[in-house]
Design a protein around this motif. Structure first.
Motif: not given
Length: 178
Positions: A1-6, A8-13
């Motif tokens: 879960m933490a890896a997915r959020l990480l 997401l926070f890198i890929a989205l910007p």
């Protein structure tokens, strides 16, 4: 879960920057900035109007004695939509405008609620929402168990009428006369 959020926070910007650069190259710098500001202003007004509607639905369901779970999730989705619309970028604006569609937002909220297991305590502070959304009344025949002990009288002296006036310090473990 933490890896997915990480991710997401890198890929989205990075994706947001890519879209801003591509659209800015196609329509120009100033029209791109104007478009980003326009979506923020229009989005904030729509969020404000729909937020007031959701707030009134929350108040109505509380007045009926129901738990306002669906309107609360609706409001949380509006909060997320407002955040996305104020964030500069076209992808976040698109997601924010999708969350402004009331039917879709409520469908998402219902789906989230169907996955949540709500456990109610046997008693306590949340008891007023127990059972079909009705306020429960305290049982007038309930027996509350406890200990009673006479303490000091109004002038700070031990009450001489207390049967164990000298024995109080042993039971409470204190020597202050309480």
């Amino acid at each position: 879960m933490a890896a997915r959020l990480l991710i997401l926070f890198i890929a989205l910007p990075i994706l947001e920057l890519y879209l801003l650069i591509k659209i800015g190259g196609a329509i120009g710098f100033f029209p791109t900035i104007a478009l980003v500001l326009l979506t923020a202003v229009i989005g904030s007004q729509l969020v404000r109007r729909q937020g007031l509607t959701v707030l009134s639905r929350i108040r109505e369901s509380q007045a009926r004695g129901e738990m306002p779970a669906l309107p609360m999730l609706d409001g949380a989705a509006l909060l997320l939509a407002g955040f996305m619309l104020l964030t500069p970028g076209f992808l976040s604006d698109a997601l924010g405008f999708v969350l402004l569609v009331p039917g879709l937002r409520q469908k998402i909220a219902r789906r989230l609620l169907s996955r949540v297991v709500i456990m109610q305590p046997a008693g306590g502070a949340n008891e007023r929402y127990a059972g079909r959304g009705q306020h429960s009344r305290p049982n007038p025949n309930a027996v509350i168990e406890g200990d009673y002990e006479r303490g000091k009288s109004g002038d700070g002296q031990r009450d001489p009428a207390s049967p164990n006036a000298d024995d109080n310090s042993e039971r409470t473990g204190r020597n202050d006369g309480a």
